[in-house]
Design a protein around this motif. Structure first.
Motif, PDB file in Angstrom:
ATOM      1  N   VAL A   8      15.891 -27.290 -31.259  1.00  0.00           N
ATOM      2  CA  VAL A   8      15.081 -27.290 -30.041  1.00  0.00           C
ATOM      3  C   VAL A   8      13.587 -27.098 -30.330  1.00  0.00           C
ATOM      4  O   VAL A   8      12.733 -27.682 -29.668  1.00  0.00           O
ATOM      5  CB  VAL A   8      15.571 -26.167 -29.084  1.00  0.00           C
ATOM      6  CG1 VAL A   8      14.715 -26.104 -27.827  1.00  0.00           C
ATOM      7  CG2 VAL A   8      17.031 -26.377 -28.722  1.00  0.00           C
ATOM      8  N   GLN A   9      13.277 -26.261 -31.340  1.00  0.00           N
ATOM      9  CA  GLN A   9      11.900 -25.797 -31.511  1.00  0.00           C
ATOM     10  C   GLN A   9      11.130 -26.425 -32.670  1.00  0.00           C
ATOM     11  O   GLN A   9       9.986 -26.042 -32.908  1.00  0.00           O
ATOM     12  CB  GLN A   9      11.904 -24.265 -31.700  1.00  0.00           C
ATOM     13  CG  GLN A   9      12.433 -23.488 -30.512  1.00  0.00           C
ATOM     14  CD  GLN A   9      11.440 -23.424 -29.356  1.00  0.00           C
ATOM     15  OE1 GLN A   9      10.330 -23.945 -29.466  1.00  0.00           O
ATOM     16  NE2 GLN A   9      11.836 -22.819 -28.253  1.00  0.00           N
ATOM     17  N   THR A  10      11.744 -27.371 -33.407  1.00  0.00           N
ATOM     18  CA  THR A  10      11.034 -27.953 -34.550  1.00  0.00           C
ATOM     19  C   THR A  10       9.760 -28.669 -34.106  1.00  0.00           C
ATOM     20  O   THR A  10       8.726 -28.570 -34.752  1.00  0.00           O
ATOM     21  CB  THR A  10      11.967 -28.915 -35.322  1.00  0.00           C
ATOM     22  OG1 THR A  10      13.038 -28.146 -35.863  1.00  0.00           O
ATOM     23  CG2 THR A  10      11.226 -29.618 -36.455  1.00  0.00           C
ATOM     24  N   LEU A  11       9.839 -29.395 -33.005  1.00  0.00           N
ATOM     25  CA  LEU A  11       8.661 -30.101 -32.494  1.00  0.00           C
ATOM     26  C   LEU A  11       8.028 -29.257 -31.388  1.00  0.00           C
ATOM     27  O   LEU A  11       8.731 -28.777 -30.502  1.00  0.00           O
ATOM     28  CB  LEU A  11       9.063 -31.472 -31.940  1.00  0.00           C
ATOM     29  CG  LEU A  11       9.809 -32.406 -32.896  1.00  0.00           C
ATOM     30  CD1 LEU A  11      10.231 -33.671 -32.158  1.00  0.00           C
ATOM     31  CD2 LEU A  11       8.973 -32.754 -34.115  1.00  0.00           C
ATOM     32  N   ARG A  12       6.705 -29.067 -31.451  1.00  0.00           N
ATOM     33  CA  ARG A  12       5.999 -28.217 -30.472  1.00  0.00           C
ATOM     34  C   ARG A  12       4.642 -28.811 -30.138  1.00  0.00           C
ATOM     35  O   ARG A  12       4.156 -29.685 -30.825  1.00  0.00           O
ATOM     36  CB  ARG A  12       5.739 -26.830 -31.083  1.00  0.00           C
ATOM     37  CG  ARG A  12       6.935 -26.031 -31.493  1.00  0.00           C
ATOM     38  CD  ARG A  12       7.567 -25.323 -30.346  1.00  0.00           C
ATOM     39  NE  ARG A  12       6.627 -24.744 -29.404  1.00  0.00           N
ATOM     40  CZ  ARG A  12       6.830 -23.606 -28.785  1.00  0.00           C
ATOM     41  NH1 ARG A  12       7.887 -22.897 -29.050  1.00  0.00           N
ATOM     42  NH2 ARG A  12       5.962 -23.176 -27.891  1.00  0.00           N
ATOM     43  N   ASP A  13       4.009 -28.255 -29.113  1.00  0.00           N
ATOM     44  CA  ASP A  13       2.586 -28.483 -28.840  1.00  0.00           C
ATOM     45  C   ASP A  13       2.247 -29.956 -28.621  1.00  0.00           C
ATOM     46  O   ASP A  13       1.524 -30.576 -29.397  1.00  0.00           O
ATOM     47  CB  ASP A  13       1.735 -27.916 -29.997  1.00  0.00           C
ATOM     48  CG  ASP A  13       2.026 -26.436 -30.213  1.00  0.00           C
ATOM     49  OD1 ASP A  13       2.283 -25.752 -29.205  1.00  0.00           O
ATOM     50  OD2 ASP A  13       2.032 -25.988 -31.371  1.00  0.00           O
ATOM     51  N   PHE A  14       2.809 -30.502 -27.560  1.00  0.00           N
ATOM     52  CA  PHE A  14       2.566 -31.919 -27.268  1.00  0.00           C
ATOM     53  C   PHE A  14       1.344 -32.075 -26.376  1.00  0.00           C
ATOM     54  O   PHE A  14       0.890 -31.123 -25.732  1.00  0.00           O
ATOM     55  CB  PHE A  14       3.807 -32.519 -26.604  1.00  0.00           C
ATOM     56  CG  PHE A  14       5.054 -32.253 -27.401  1.00  0.00           C
ATOM     57  CD1 PHE A  14       5.221 -32.825 -28.655  1.00  0.00           C
ATOM     58  CD2 PHE A  14       6.033 -31.396 -26.921  1.00  0.00           C
ATOM     59  CE1 PHE A  14       6.363 -32.560 -29.407  1.00  0.00           C
ATOM     60  CE2 PHE A  14       7.172 -31.139 -27.675  1.00  0.00           C
ATOM     61  CZ  PHE A  14       7.333 -31.714 -28.910  1.00  0.00           C
ATOM     62  N   GLU A  15       0.866 -33.324 -26.330  1.00  0.00           N
ATOM     63  CA  GLU A  15      -0.254 -33.701 -25.457  1.00  0.00           C
ATOM     64  C   GLU A  15      -0.040 -33.186 -24.032  1.00  0.00           C
ATOM     65  O   GLU A  15       1.084 -33.259 -23.520  1.00  0.00           O
ATOM     66  CB  GLU A  15      -0.251 -35.235 -25.375  1.00  0.00           C
ATOM     67  CG  GLU A  15      -1.403 -35.908 -26.052  1.00  0.00           C
ATOM     68  CD  GLU A  15      -1.309 -37.401 -25.775  1.00  0.00           C
ATOM     69  OE1 GLU A  15      -2.353 -38.005 -25.581  1.00  0.00           O
ATOM     70  OE2 GLU A  15      -0.178 -37.943 -25.732  1.00  0.00           O
ATOM     71  N   VAL A  19       6.372 -30.314 -22.599  1.00  0.00           N
ATOM     72  CA  VAL A  19       7.327 -29.592 -23.440  1.00  0.00           C
ATOM     73  C   VAL A  19       8.283 -30.534 -24.176  1.00  0.00           C
ATOM     74  O   VAL A  19       9.139 -30.093 -24.930  1.00  0.00           O
ATOM     75  CB  VAL A  19       8.122 -28.533 -22.648  1.00  0.00           C
ATOM     76  CG1 VAL A  19       7.170 -27.462 -22.113  1.00  0.00           C
ATOM     77  CG2 VAL A  19       8.918 -29.167 -21.524  1.00  0.00           C
ATOM     78  N   VAL A  20       8.145 -31.831 -23.926  1.00  0.00           N
ATOM     79  CA  VAL A  20       8.862 -32.808 -24.751  1.00  0.00           C
ATOM     80  C   VAL A  20       7.836 -33.821 -25.259  1.00  0.00           C
ATOM     81  O   VAL A  20       6.794 -34.029 -24.614  1.00  0.00           O
ATOM     82  CB  VAL A  20      10.002 -33.535 -23.983  1.00  0.00           C
ATOM     83  CG1 VAL A  20      11.002 -32.522 -23.443  1.00  0.00           C
ATOM     84  CG2 VAL A  20       9.466 -34.399 -22.858  1.00  0.00           C
ATOM     85  N   PRO A  21       8.102 -34.449 -26.411  1.00  0.00           N
ATOM     86  CA  PRO A  21       7.123 -35.391 -26.950  1.00  0.00           C
ATOM     87  C   PRO A  21       7.003 -36.636 -26.078  1.00  0.00           C
ATOM     88  O   PRO A  21       7.941 -36.989 -25.369  1.00  0.00           O
ATOM     89  CB  PRO A  21       7.691 -35.756 -28.330  1.00  0.00           C
ATOM     90  CG  PRO A  21       9.139 -35.416 -28.268  1.00  0.00           C
ATOM     91  CD  PRO A  21       9.292 -34.308 -27.278  1.00  0.00           C
TER      92      PRO A  21
END
Ligand SMILES: *Cc1c(COP(=O)(O)O)cnc(C)c1O
Length: 377
Positions: A8-15, A19-21
Protein backbone atom coordinates in the motif's frame (compact mmCIF):
# COMPACT_ATOMS: atom_id res chain seq x y z
CA UNK A 1 8.50 -2.97 6.18
CA UNK A 2 5.92 -5.77 6.23
CA UNK A 3 4.52 -6.79 2.87
CA UNK A 4 1.01 -5.62 3.86
CA UNK A 5 2.46 -2.12 4.29
CA UNK A 6 4.73 -2.31 1.22
CA UNK A 7 1.74 -3.24 -0.97
CA UNK A 8 0.00 0.00 0.00
CA UNK A 9 2.72 2.47 1.01
CA UNK A 10 5.60 1.92 -1.45
CA UNK A 11 4.36 4.74 -3.70
CA UNK A 12 3.72 8.11 -1.98
CA UNK A 13 3.48 11.86 -2.50
CA UNK A 14 1.66 12.22 -5.79
CA UNK A 15 0.86 15.38 -7.74
CA UNK A 16 -1.85 17.63 -6.19
CA UNK A 17 -1.73 15.62 -2.97
CA UNK A 18 -3.60 12.76 -4.64
CA UNK A 19 -3.40 9.51 -2.66
CA UNK A 20 -3.14 7.35 -5.77
CA UNK A 21 -0.75 7.90 -8.69
CA UNK A 22 -1.96 9.50 -11.90
CA UNK A 23 -1.76 7.47 -15.09
CA UNK A 24 0.63 8.70 -17.76
CA UNK A 25 -0.66 7.50 -21.10
CA UNK A 26 1.96 9.26 -23.25
CA UNK A 27 3.67 7.05 -25.83
CA UNK A 28 6.47 9.58 -26.31
CA UNK A 29 8.24 12.19 -24.19
CA UNK A 30 10.02 15.47 -25.01
CA UNK A 31 13.80 15.30 -24.96
CA UNK A 32 16.39 18.03 -24.41
CA UNK A 33 17.60 19.06 -27.90
CA UNK A 34 21.03 19.85 -26.51
CA UNK A 35 21.61 16.32 -25.21
CA UNK A 36 18.76 14.27 -26.72
CA UNK A 37 18.22 13.09 -23.13
CA UNK A 38 15.21 12.75 -20.89
CA UNK A 39 14.11 10.56 -17.99
CA UNK A 40 11.62 8.91 -20.35
CA UNK A 41 11.78 8.80 -24.13
CA UNK A 42 9.29 6.26 -25.47
CA UNK A 43 6.65 4.17 -23.69
CA UNK A 44 8.02 0.73 -24.66
CA UNK A 45 11.42 1.46 -23.09
CA UNK A 46 9.97 2.91 -19.91
CA UNK A 47 7.19 5.18 -18.72
CA UNK A 48 6.25 6.74 -15.39
CA UNK A 49 3.28 4.49 -14.61
CA UNK A 50 4.95 1.19 -15.47
CA UNK A 51 8.05 2.35 -13.59
CA UNK A 52 5.89 2.93 -10.50
CA UNK A 53 4.40 -0.56 -10.79
CA UNK A 54 7.89 -2.00 -11.22
CA UNK A 55 8.96 -0.25 -8.02
CA UNK A 56 6.05 -1.94 -6.21
CA UNK A 57 6.85 -5.34 -7.73
CA UNK A 58 10.47 -5.15 -6.58
CA UNK A 59 9.41 -3.92 -3.11
CA UNK A 60 7.06 -6.89 -2.66
CA UNK A 61 9.84 -9.35 -3.48
CA UNK A 62 12.56 -7.41 -1.65
CA UNK A 63 14.31 -7.40 -5.05
CA UNK A 64 16.63 -4.80 -6.58
CA UNK A 65 14.84 -4.80 -9.96
CA UNK A 66 11.26 -5.39 -11.11
CA UNK A 67 9.80 -5.66 -14.62
CA UNK A 68 6.19 -5.64 -15.80
CA UNK A 69 5.08 -7.54 -18.88
CA UNK A 70 1.85 -7.87 -20.84
CA UNK A 71 1.29 -11.44 -19.61
CA UNK A 72 2.84 -14.14 -17.48
CA UNK A 73 4.03 -15.82 -20.67
CA UNK A 74 5.73 -12.62 -21.89
CA UNK A 75 7.46 -12.52 -18.49
CA UNK A 76 8.49 -16.19 -18.76
CA UNK A 77 9.74 -15.74 -22.33
CA UNK A 78 11.75 -12.70 -21.20
CA UNK A 79 13.29 -14.68 -18.34
CA UNK A 80 14.20 -17.47 -20.76
CA UNK A 81 15.79 -14.93 -23.11
CA UNK A 82 18.93 -15.38 -20.99
CA UNK A 83 19.41 -18.69 -22.85
CA UNK A 84 21.78 -18.52 -25.79
CA UNK A 85 22.28 -20.78 -28.81
CA UNK A 86 23.32 -24.22 -27.60
CA UNK A 87 22.04 -23.68 -24.05
CA UNK A 88 19.68 -26.05 -22.28
CA UNK A 89 17.06 -25.45 -19.59
CA UNK A 90 15.82 -28.22 -17.31
CA UNK A 91 12.13 -28.13 -16.40
CA UNK A 92 9.64 -30.43 -14.70
CA UNK A 93 7.38 -32.23 -17.19
CA UNK A 94 4.37 -30.90 -15.24
CA UNK A 95 5.40 -27.24 -15.72
CA UNK A 96 2.62 -24.75 -16.54
CA UNK A 97 1.15 -25.61 -19.97
CA UNK A 98 2.04 -22.27 -21.58
CA UNK A 99 5.64 -22.62 -20.45
CA UNK A 100 5.69 -26.17 -21.81
CA UNK A 101 4.40 -24.89 -25.17
CA UNK A 102 7.00 -22.11 -25.28
CA UNK A 103 10.03 -24.26 -24.49
CA UNK A 104 8.76 -27.12 -26.65
CA UNK A 105 7.84 -25.15 -29.79
CA UNK A 106 9.56 -21.74 -29.66
CA UNK A 107 12.81 -22.15 -27.73
CA UNK A 108 14.31 -24.67 -30.21
CA UNK A 109 13.88 -22.10 -33.01
CA UNK A 110 16.16 -19.84 -31.00
CA UNK A 111 18.79 -22.55 -30.79
CA UNK A 112 18.20 -23.51 -27.16
CA UNK A 113 16.61 -26.71 -25.89
CA UNK A 114 14.47 -27.91 -23.01
CA UNK A 115 15.02 -31.10 -21.07
CA UNK A 116 12.03 -32.33 -19.09
CA UNK A 117 12.43 -34.34 -15.90
CA UNK A 118 9.75 -35.97 -13.76
CA UNK A 119 11.10 -34.72 -10.43
CA UNK A 120 13.42 -31.74 -9.99
CA UNK A 121 14.05 -32.88 -6.43
CA UNK A 122 15.76 -35.98 -7.83
CA UNK A 123 18.31 -34.00 -9.90
CA UNK A 124 21.95 -34.83 -9.19
CA UNK A 125 25.32 -33.53 -10.39
CA UNK A 126 25.16 -36.07 -13.23
CA UNK A 127 22.12 -34.30 -14.74
CA UNK A 128 24.09 -31.12 -15.46
CA UNK A 129 26.15 -30.64 -18.61
CA UNK A 130 28.21 -27.62 -19.69
CA UNK A 131 25.18 -26.61 -21.79
CA UNK A 132 22.83 -26.48 -18.79
CA UNK A 133 22.26 -22.75 -18.38
CA UNK A 134 19.15 -22.78 -16.20
CA UNK A 135 16.71 -24.82 -14.15
CA UNK A 136 13.09 -23.67 -14.21
CA UNK A 137 10.94 -24.60 -11.26
CA UNK A 138 7.47 -24.23 -9.77
CA UNK A 139 7.12 -25.14 -6.12
CA UNK A 140 4.43 -26.06 -5.20
CA UNK A 141 4.04 -27.91 -8.51
CA UNK A 142 0.82 -27.52 -10.44
CA UNK A 143 -1.65 -29.25 -9.93
CA UNK A 144 -0.15 -31.91 -7.67
CA UNK A 145 1.18 -29.30 -5.20
CA UNK A 146 4.32 -31.38 -4.67
CA UNK A 147 7.20 -29.49 -3.06
CA UNK A 148 10.81 -29.09 -4.19
CA UNK A 149 13.57 -27.94 -1.83
CA UNK A 150 14.53 -24.56 -3.32
CA UNK A 151 17.70 -24.03 -1.28
CA UNK A 152 19.02 -27.49 -2.25
CA UNK A 153 18.18 -26.95 -5.92
CA UNK A 154 19.89 -23.53 -5.91
CA UNK A 155 23.01 -25.02 -4.38
CA UNK A 156 23.12 -27.84 -6.95
CA UNK A 157 22.44 -25.57 -9.95
CA UNK A 158 24.90 -22.89 -8.87
CA UNK A 159 27.60 -25.51 -8.44
CA UNK A 160 27.22 -26.10 -12.18
CA UNK A 161 26.96 -22.43 -13.15
CA UNK A 162 23.26 -22.73 -13.92
CA UNK A 163 20.64 -20.12 -13.04
CA UNK A 164 17.52 -20.96 -11.06
CA UNK A 165 14.32 -19.44 -12.44
CA UNK A 166 11.27 -19.77 -10.17
CA UNK A 167 7.69 -19.37 -11.34
CA UNK A 168 6.23 -18.09 -8.05
CA UNK A 169 2.67 -17.55 -9.31
CA UNK A 170 1.06 -19.96 -6.81
CA UNK A 171 2.77 -18.56 -3.71
CA UNK A 172 3.31 -14.85 -4.55
CA UNK A 173 5.86 -12.86 -2.53
CA UNK A 174 3.36 -12.83 0.34
CA UNK A 175 4.10 -16.50 1.03
CA UNK A 176 7.46 -17.24 -0.62
CA UNK A 177 10.44 -15.11 -1.66
CA UNK A 178 12.67 -17.25 -3.89
CA UNK A 179 15.35 -14.54 -4.39
CA UNK A 180 15.98 -14.58 -0.63
CA UNK A 181 16.48 -18.36 -0.91
CA UNK A 182 19.16 -17.88 -3.58
CA UNK A 183 17.13 -18.11 -6.80
CA UNK A 184 18.23 -15.84 -9.66
CA UNK A 185 15.02 -14.89 -11.47
CA UNK A 186 11.42 -14.91 -10.23
CA UNK A 187 8.55 -14.81 -12.71
CA UNK A 188 4.87 -14.53 -11.91
CA UNK A 189 1.69 -14.53 -13.86
CA UNK A 190 0.30 -11.35 -12.32
CA UNK A 191 -2.96 -12.36 -14.00
CA UNK A 192 -3.56 -14.65 -11.03
CA UNK A 193 -3.14 -13.48 -7.39
CA UNK A 194 -1.46 -10.13 -8.02
CA UNK A 195 -4.32 -8.83 -10.17
CA UNK A 196 -6.74 -11.05 -8.26
CA UNK A 197 -10.06 -10.30 -9.96
CA UNK A 198 -9.89 -12.37 -13.17
CA UNK A 199 -9.96 -9.18 -15.23
CA UNK A 200 -6.36 -8.39 -16.15
CA UNK A 201 -3.54 -10.17 -18.01
CA UNK A 202 -0.06 -9.27 -16.77
CA UNK A 203 3.34 -10.69 -15.87
CA UNK A 204 6.12 -9.79 -13.45
CA UNK A 205 9.83 -10.56 -13.25
CA UNK A 206 12.11 -9.70 -10.33
CA UNK A 207 15.89 -10.07 -10.06
CA UNK A 208 18.74 -8.81 -7.86
CA UNK A 209 21.60 -9.18 -10.34
CA UNK A 210 22.36 -6.11 -12.49
CA UNK A 211 23.41 -8.18 -15.52
CA UNK A 212 20.13 -10.11 -15.47
CA UNK A 213 18.30 -6.79 -15.08
CA UNK A 214 19.98 -5.57 -18.29
CA UNK A 215 18.81 -8.72 -20.10
CA UNK A 216 15.22 -8.15 -18.94
CA UNK A 217 15.32 -4.47 -19.86
CA UNK A 218 16.51 -5.54 -23.32
CA UNK A 219 13.66 -8.06 -23.58
CA UNK A 220 11.17 -5.29 -22.77
CA UNK A 221 12.65 -2.88 -25.25
CA UNK A 222 13.58 -5.28 -28.05
CA UNK A 223 10.64 -7.71 -27.92
CA UNK A 224 8.10 -5.21 -26.67
CA UNK A 225 5.82 -7.43 -24.59
CA UNK A 226 5.35 -4.72 -21.97
CA UNK A 227 2.36 -3.84 -19.80
CA UNK A 228 0.40 -0.72 -20.81
CA UNK A 229 0.19 2.33 -18.50
CA UNK A 230 -3.55 1.75 -17.93
CA UNK A 231 -3.03 -1.88 -16.92
CA UNK A 232 0.04 -0.94 -14.88
CA UNK A 233 -2.16 1.43 -12.87
CA UNK A 234 -4.82 -1.25 -12.42
CA UNK A 235 -2.18 -3.65 -11.14
CA UNK A 236 -0.76 -1.02 -8.74
CA UNK A 237 -4.26 -0.72 -7.27
CA UNK A 238 -4.99 -4.47 -7.26
CA UNK A 239 -1.77 -5.38 -5.47
CA UNK A 240 -2.77 -3.22 -2.49
CA UNK A 241 -5.27 -5.87 -1.41
CA UNK A 242 -3.10 -8.89 -2.35
CA UNK A 243 -2.01 -9.75 1.22
CA UNK A 244 -5.56 -9.32 2.51
CA UNK A 245 -7.13 -11.37 -0.27
CA UNK A 246 -4.62 -14.15 0.01
CA UNK A 247 -5.10 -14.38 3.77
CA UNK A 248 -8.82 -15.00 3.27
CA UNK A 249 -8.28 -17.30 0.28
CA UNK A 250 -5.80 -19.39 2.25
CA UNK A 251 -8.18 -19.63 5.22
CA UNK A 252 -10.86 -20.86 2.80
CA UNK A 253 -8.43 -23.41 1.33
CA UNK A 254 -7.68 -24.77 4.81
CA UNK A 255 -11.41 -25.06 5.56
CA UNK A 256 -11.96 -26.90 2.27
CA UNK A 257 -9.05 -29.27 2.93
CA UNK A 258 -10.51 -30.03 6.35
CA UNK A 259 -13.89 -30.76 4.82
CA UNK A 260 -12.59 -32.84 1.88
CA UNK A 261 -10.28 -34.93 4.06
CA UNK A 262 -13.18 -35.96 6.26
CA UNK A 263 -15.30 -36.89 3.27
CA UNK A 264 -15.84 -40.50 2.15
CA UNK A 265 -16.70 -39.32 -1.36
CA UNK A 266 -13.21 -37.91 -1.85
CA UNK A 267 -10.31 -40.26 -2.61
CA UNK A 268 -7.30 -37.94 -2.52
CA UNK A 269 -6.68 -34.40 -1.32
CA UNK A 270 -3.50 -32.50 -2.26
CA UNK A 271 -2.14 -29.26 -0.84
CA UNK A 272 1.43 -28.08 -0.26
CA UNK A 273 3.02 -30.48 2.21
CA UNK A 274 0.25 -33.09 2.00
CA UNK A 275 2.41 -35.63 0.17
CA UNK A 276 4.83 -36.40 2.99
CA UNK A 277 6.15 -35.09 6.28
CA UNK A 278 9.41 -34.33 4.52
CA UNK A 279 7.68 -32.14 1.91
CA UNK A 280 5.69 -30.42 4.66
CA UNK A 281 8.93 -29.68 6.51
CA UNK A 282 10.65 -28.34 3.36
CA UNK A 283 7.65 -26.21 2.42
CA UNK A 284 7.44 -24.74 5.93
CA UNK A 285 11.16 -23.89 5.74
CA UNK A 286 10.81 -21.91 2.49
CA UNK A 287 7.26 -20.54 2.51
CA UNK A 288 5.02 -19.02 5.16
CA UNK A 289 1.73 -20.61 4.10
CA UNK A 290 0.08 -23.24 1.95
CA UNK A 291 -1.70 -20.85 -0.42
CA UNK A 292 -5.17 -21.20 -1.83
CA UNK A 293 -5.07 -23.96 -4.43
CA UNK A 294 -6.06 -27.53 -3.53
CA UNK A 295 -6.55 -30.51 -5.78
CA UNK A 296 -8.53 -33.67 -5.18
CA UNK A 297 -10.02 -36.76 -6.74
CA UNK A 298 -13.55 -37.95 -6.19
CA UNK A 299 -14.09 -41.54 -5.07
CA UNK A 300 -14.34 -43.77 -8.19
CA UNK A 301 -18.07 -44.42 -7.82
CA UNK A 302 -18.94 -40.72 -8.03
CA UNK A 303 -20.01 -39.04 -11.26
CA UNK A 304 -17.48 -36.26 -11.93
CA UNK A 305 -19.61 -34.48 -14.53
CA UNK A 306 -22.67 -34.48 -12.28
CA UNK A 307 -20.50 -33.07 -9.48
CA UNK A 308 -19.16 -30.25 -11.65
CA UNK A 309 -22.59 -29.44 -13.04
CA UNK A 310 -24.11 -29.30 -9.57
CA UNK A 311 -21.51 -26.87 -8.18
CA UNK A 312 -23.04 -23.46 -7.70
CA UNK A 313 -20.05 -21.27 -6.82
CA UNK A 314 -16.72 -22.43 -8.27
CA UNK A 315 -16.88 -21.71 -12.00
CA UNK A 316 -15.54 -24.48 -14.24
CA UNK A 317 -12.69 -22.51 -15.79
CA UNK A 318 -8.91 -22.43 -16.07
CA UNK A 319 -6.87 -19.83 -14.17
CA UNK A 320 -6.65 -19.20 -10.45
CA UNK A 321 -6.01 -16.54 -7.85
CA UNK A 322 -9.16 -14.47 -8.35
CA UNK A 323 -11.63 -13.43 -5.66
CA UNK A 324 -14.11 -15.91 -7.13
CA UNK A 325 -13.47 -19.65 -6.68
CA UNK A 326 -12.66 -21.62 -9.84
CA UNK A 327 -12.41 -25.35 -10.50
CA UNK A 328 -10.80 -27.13 -13.44
CA UNK A 329 -9.74 -30.56 -14.67
CA UNK A 330 -5.98 -30.35 -15.38
CA UNK A 331 -5.73 -33.50 -17.55
CA UNK A 332 -7.99 -32.01 -20.23
CA UNK A 333 -7.53 -28.30 -19.55
CA UNK A 334 -4.27 -26.90 -18.11
CA UNK A 335 -2.07 -29.97 -18.70
CA UNK A 336 -3.58 -31.22 -21.94
CA UNK A 337 -0.31 -30.66 -23.88
CA UNK A 338 1.55 -33.30 -21.81
CA UNK A 339 1.62 -36.87 -23.06
CA UNK A 340 -0.61 -39.27 -21.07
CA UNK A 341 2.57 -41.01 -19.88
CA UNK A 342 4.11 -37.73 -18.68
CA UNK A 343 0.86 -36.90 -16.89
CA UNK A 344 0.84 -40.31 -15.22
CA UNK A 345 4.49 -39.85 -14.16
CA UNK A 346 3.63 -36.45 -12.69
CA UNK A 347 0.65 -37.86 -10.78
CA UNK A 348 -1.98 -36.01 -12.82
CA UNK A 349 -4.84 -38.49 -13.22
CA UNK A 350 -7.81 -37.94 -15.53
CA UNK A 351 -10.00 -37.57 -12.44
CA UNK A 352 -7.90 -34.95 -10.65
CA UNK A 353 -9.72 -31.64 -10.06
CA UNK A 354 -7.97 -28.39 -9.13
CA UNK A 355 -9.80 -25.87 -6.98
CA UNK A 356 -8.66 -22.24 -6.63
CA UNK A 357 -10.33 -20.69 -3.60
CA UNK A 358 -11.75 -17.20 -3.72
CA UNK A 359 -12.81 -14.90 -0.90
CA UNK A 360 -16.39 -16.17 -0.46
CA UNK A 361 -17.49 -17.35 3.01
CA UNK A 362 -15.99 -20.76 3.74
CA UNK A 363 -19.31 -22.12 5.05
CA UNK A 364 -21.01 -21.36 1.73
CA UNK A 365 -18.22 -23.06 -0.22
CA UNK A 366 -18.35 -26.16 2.02
CA UNK A 367 -22.14 -26.34 1.74
CA UNK A 368 -21.85 -26.06 -2.03
CA UNK A 369 -19.30 -28.88 -2.24
CA UNK A 370 -21.50 -30.98 0.06
CA UNK A 371 -24.60 -30.64 -2.14
CA UNK A 372 -22.58 -31.26 -5.33
CA UNK A 373 -21.10 -34.44 -3.83
CA UNK A 374 -24.61 -35.59 -2.95
CA UNK A 375 -25.67 -34.93 -6.55
CA UNK A 376 -22.72 -36.97 -7.84
CA UNK A 377 -23.40 -40.03 -5.64
C1 LIG B 1 -1.22 -18.57 -15.77
C2 LIG B 1 0.18 -18.99 -15.50
C3 LIG B 1 1.23 -18.58 -16.32
C4 LIG B 1 1.03 -17.75 -17.57
O1 LIG B 1 0.53 -16.49 -17.28
P1 LIG B 1 -0.40 -15.64 -18.29
O2 LIG B 1 -0.61 -14.40 -17.51
O3 LIG B 1 -1.63 -16.45 -18.52
O4 LIG B 1 0.37 -15.45 -19.54
C5 LIG B 1 2.52 -18.97 -15.98
N1 LIG B 1 2.75 -19.76 -14.90
C6 LIG B 1 1.75 -20.17 -14.10
C7 LIG B 1 2.07 -21.03 -12.93
C8 LIG B 1 0.44 -19.82 -14.37
O5 LIG B 1 -0.55 -20.25 -13.58
Amino acid sequence: MHIQTAAVQTLRDFEHGAVVPSVHMASTFELDPATDDGVYAYQRGSNPTRAQLETVLSALDGARHGFAFASGMAATAAALSVLEVGDEVILPASVYGGTYRFVDLVLPKRGATARFVDDLGALTDADFTPATRAVFIETPANPTLRITDLRALVELAHRHGALVIVDNTFMTPVLQKPLALGADIVVQSATKYLAGHSDLLAGAVTVDDDGLADALRLAQKAEGGVLSPADSFRLIQAVKTLPLRLERQQANALAIVDFLRGCEDVAQVHYPGSHSEEEARVHASQASGTGAVVSFELAPELDRIAFLQALRYPAYAVSLGGVESLICRPATMTHEAMTPQARANAGISDELLRLSLGIEHAADLVADLEQALAAAR
